[in-house]
Design a protein around this motif. Structure first.
Motif, PDB file in Angstrom:
ATOM      1  N   ASN A 187      18.058  -3.164 -18.891  1.00 42.75           N
ATOM      2  CA  ASN A 187      18.608  -2.275 -17.870  1.00 42.75           C
ATOM      3  C   ASN A 187      18.900  -3.020 -16.568  1.00 42.75           C
ATOM      4  N   LEU A 188      18.250  -4.152 -16.353  1.00 39.79           N
ATOM      5  CA  LEU A 188      18.443  -4.937 -15.131  1.00 39.79           C
ATOM      6  C   LEU A 188      19.553  -5.973 -15.268  1.00 39.79           C
ATOM      7  N   LEU A 189      19.580  -6.629 -16.412  1.00 37.14           N
ATOM      8  CA  LEU A 189      20.489  -7.755 -16.633  1.00 37.14           C
ATOM      9  C   LEU A 189      21.664  -7.283 -17.472  1.00 37.14           C
ATOM     10  N   LYS A 190      22.848  -7.500 -16.992  1.00 38.83           N
ATOM     11  CA  LYS A 190      24.033  -6.942 -17.650  1.00 38.83           C
ATOM     12  C   LYS A 190      24.521  -7.756 -18.853  1.00 38.83           C
ATOM     13  N   GLU A 191      24.236  -9.061 -18.892  1.00 38.17           N
ATOM     14  CA  GLU A 191      24.726  -9.846 -20.018  1.00 38.17           C
ATOM     15  C   GLU A 191      23.944  -9.530 -21.296  1.00 38.17           C
ATOM     16  N   SER A 192      24.534  -9.885 -22.420  1.00 36.57           N
ATOM     17  CA  SER A 192      23.892  -9.643 -23.712  1.00 36.57           C
ATOM     18  C   SER A 192      23.026 -10.857 -24.064  1.00 36.57           C
ATOM     19  N   PHE A 193      21.728 -10.705 -23.956  1.00 32.90           N
ATOM     20  CA  PHE A 193      20.823 -11.821 -24.204  1.00 32.90           C
ATOM     21  C   PHE A 193      19.724 -11.489 -25.210  1.00 32.90           C
ATOM     22  N   VAL A 194      19.619 -10.201 -25.581  1.00 34.02           N
ATOM     23  CA  VAL A 194      18.587  -9.798 -26.526  1.00 34.02           C
ATOM     24  C   VAL A 194      19.086  -8.594 -27.323  1.00 34.02           C
ATOM     25  N   ASN A 195      18.736  -8.562 -28.603  1.00 33.53           N
ATOM     26  CA  ASN A 195      19.014  -7.400 -29.449  1.00 33.53           C
ATOM     27  C   ASN A 195      17.720  -6.622 -29.604  1.00 33.53           C
ATOM     28  N   LEU A 196      17.783  -5.346 -29.282  1.00 41.01           N
ATOM     29  CA  LEU A 196      16.599  -4.506 -29.416  1.00 41.01           C
ATOM     30  C   LEU A 196      16.578  -3.858 -30.785  1.00 41.01           C
ATOM     31  N   LYS A 197      15.380  -3.838 -31.368  1.00 43.14           N
ATOM     32  CA  LYS A 197      15.201  -3.295 -32.713  1.00 43.14           C
ATOM     33  C   LYS A 197      14.025  -2.335 -32.730  1.00 43.14           C
ATOM     34  N   SER A 198      14.017  -1.488 -33.735  1.00 42.55           N
ATOM     35  CA  SER A 198      12.880  -0.601 -33.965  1.00 42.55           C
ATOM     36  C   SER A 198      12.086  -1.146 -35.148  1.00 42.55           C
ATOM     37  N   THR A 199      10.772  -1.090 -35.039  1.00 47.70           N
ATOM     38  CA  THR A 199       9.900  -1.552 -36.113  1.00 47.70           C
ATOM     39  C   THR A 199       8.873  -0.464 -36.412  1.00 47.70           C
ATOM     40  N   ILE A 225       7.090  -3.006  -0.169  1.00 48.34           N
ATOM     41  CA  ILE A 225       6.293  -4.222  -0.334  1.00 48.34           C
ATOM     42  C   ILE A 225       7.189  -5.396   0.012  1.00 48.34           C
ATOM     43  N   LYS A 226       6.704  -6.251   0.902  1.00 50.33           N
ATOM     44  CA  LYS A 226       7.433  -7.474   1.241  1.00 50.33           C
ATOM     45  C   LYS A 226       6.835  -8.592   0.392  1.00 50.33           C
ATOM     46  N   ALA A 227       7.680  -9.235  -0.428  1.00 49.15           N
ATOM     47  CA  ALA A 227       7.192 -10.259  -1.358  1.00 49.15           C
ATOM     48  C   ALA A 227       8.046 -11.515  -1.260  1.00 49.15           C
ATOM     49  N   LYS A 228       7.388 -12.654  -1.163  1.00 52.02           N
ATOM     50  CA  LYS A 228       8.135 -13.917  -1.163  1.00 52.02           C
ATOM     51  C   LYS A 228       8.834 -14.116  -2.502  1.00 52.02           C
ATOM     52  N   LYS A 229       8.167 -13.715  -3.569  1.00 51.65           N
ATOM     53  CA  LYS A 229       8.721 -13.855  -4.922  1.00 51.65           C
ATOM     54  C   LYS A 229       8.359 -12.625  -5.742  1.00 51.65           C
ATOM     55  N   ILE A 230       9.231 -12.304  -6.680  1.00 50.64           N
ATOM     56  CA  ILE A 230       8.950 -11.253  -7.663  1.00 50.64           C
ATOM     57  C   ILE A 230       8.986 -11.907  -9.035  1.00 50.64           C
ATOM     58  N   ILE A 231       8.019 -11.574  -9.853  1.00 54.13           N
ATOM     59  CA  ILE A 231       8.038 -12.020 -11.248  1.00 54.13           C
ATOM     60  C   ILE A 231       8.235 -10.773 -12.104  1.00 54.13           C
ATOM     61  N   TYR A 232       9.378 -10.699 -12.766  1.00 50.42           N
ATOM     62  CA  TYR A 232       9.699  -9.570 -13.629  1.00 50.42           C
ATOM     63  C   TYR A 232       9.154  -9.839 -15.030  1.00 50.42           C
ATOM     64  N   CYS A 233       8.165  -9.059 -15.420  1.00 47.71           N
ATOM     65  CA  CYS A 233       7.596  -9.119 -16.777  1.00 47.71           C
ATOM     66  C   CYS A 233       7.780  -7.736 -17.384  1.00 47.71           C
ATOM     67  N   VAL A 234       9.015  -7.372 -17.636  1.00 46.21           N
ATOM     68  CA  VAL A 234       9.335  -5.988 -17.984  1.00 46.21           C
ATOM     69  C   VAL A 234       9.792  -5.810 -19.429  1.00 46.21           C
ATOM     70  N   GLY A 235       9.691  -6.852 -20.238  1.00 45.25           N
ATOM     71  CA  GLY A 235      10.029  -6.726 -21.649  1.00 45.25           C
ATOM     72  C   GLY A 235      11.433  -6.219 -21.878  1.00 45.25           C
ATOM     73  N   TYR A 236      11.567  -5.318 -22.863  1.00 48.98           N
ATOM     74  CA  TYR A 236      12.902  -4.866 -23.229  1.00 48.98           C
ATOM     75  C   TYR A 236      13.559  -4.013 -22.148  1.00 48.98           C
ATOM     76  N   GLU A 237      12.810  -3.553 -21.158  1.00 46.38           N
ATOM     77  CA  GLU A 237      13.408  -2.826 -20.040  1.00 46.38           C
ATOM     78  C   GLU A 237      14.325  -3.737 -19.225  1.00 46.38           C
ATOM     79  N   SER A 238      14.196  -5.048 -19.409  1.00 47.61           N
ATOM     80  CA  SER A 238      15.053  -5.999 -18.694  1.00 47.61           C
ATOM     81  C   SER A 238      16.520  -5.794 -19.045  1.00 47.61           C
TER      82      SER A 238
END
Length: 194
Positions: free
Chosen positions: A36-48, A21-34
């Motif tokens: 796996n994409l972003l290496k910095e620590s920006f969110v703590n995942l928890k179980s509820t 797919i050729k896309a001018k822009k991508i919008i990532y709406c991937v929740g906590y799966e992000s």
């Protein structure tokens, strides 16, 4: 989506079926799966955890659409459902491993119902369903919405926390503006690296 190749002014996305797919822009709406994409620590995942009762329309007439949420750690919330059940949740844990999370479902059900018993000792709760899920918390309770320096021609809409649904609506409004090359007044509060 298994691969993204960034080009000047567009991205070429390969999906698991092999199509591109050729896309001018991508919008990532991937929740906590992000995480796996972003290496910095920006969110703590928890179980509820959550427990829902059998249907009993008569028992819950007097509380209607009341929401109870305490500030204990871990917190507990209760509300009725549209089909006449009592939903109780909380008991969050600081891990997101699905096997570990699901292995303690029964234990968490007991803890949640024990707390209910201290609040309402005369109430007989009959469990119908028990489940668990993963959610993310940011250090300031705000979402991450906007561009990321390592992802060209892309935006992220990551509405973490208890306000994720609200943040998702704001995020789509913001993404719509980004696609029109407009700035949004909340961008500085929701940006990466804040």
């Amino acid at each position: 989506m298994v691969k993204v190749v960034e080009h000047k002014g567009f991205n070429l996305v390969t999906v698991d079926s092999g199509f591109e797919i050729k896309a001018k822009k991508i919008i990532y709406c991937v929740g906590y799966e992000s995480k796996n994409l972003l290496k910095e620590s920006f969110v703590n995942l928890k179980s509820t955890y959550a427990v829902v009762s059998e249907i009993d329309n008569d028992k819950f007439k007097n509380i209607g659409s009341t929401l109870v949420w305490n500030t204990d750690d871990p917190y507990l919330y209760m509300r009725t459902t549209d089909d006449g059940r009592l939903l109780i949740g909380g008991g969050d844990e600081d891990f997101y491993d699905a096997e570990k999370r699901d292995a303690i479902l029964h234990k968490k059900e007991k803890e949640i119902l024990k707390t209910l018993n201290t609040i309402k000792p005369d109430y007989h709760f009959y469990t119908d369903f028990v489940w668990a899920g993963t959610f993310g918390e940011t250090k300031d309770g705000l979402p991450y919405i906007g561009a990321h320096e390592k992802f060209k021609n892309s935006y992220f809409v990551l509405g973490f926390g208890g306000n994720g649904i609200t943040f998702s609506v704001i995020g789509m409004e913001m993404a719509s503006m980004f696609m029109k090359n407009k700035k949004h007044p909340l961008s500085r509060y929701f940006k990466f690296g804040r």
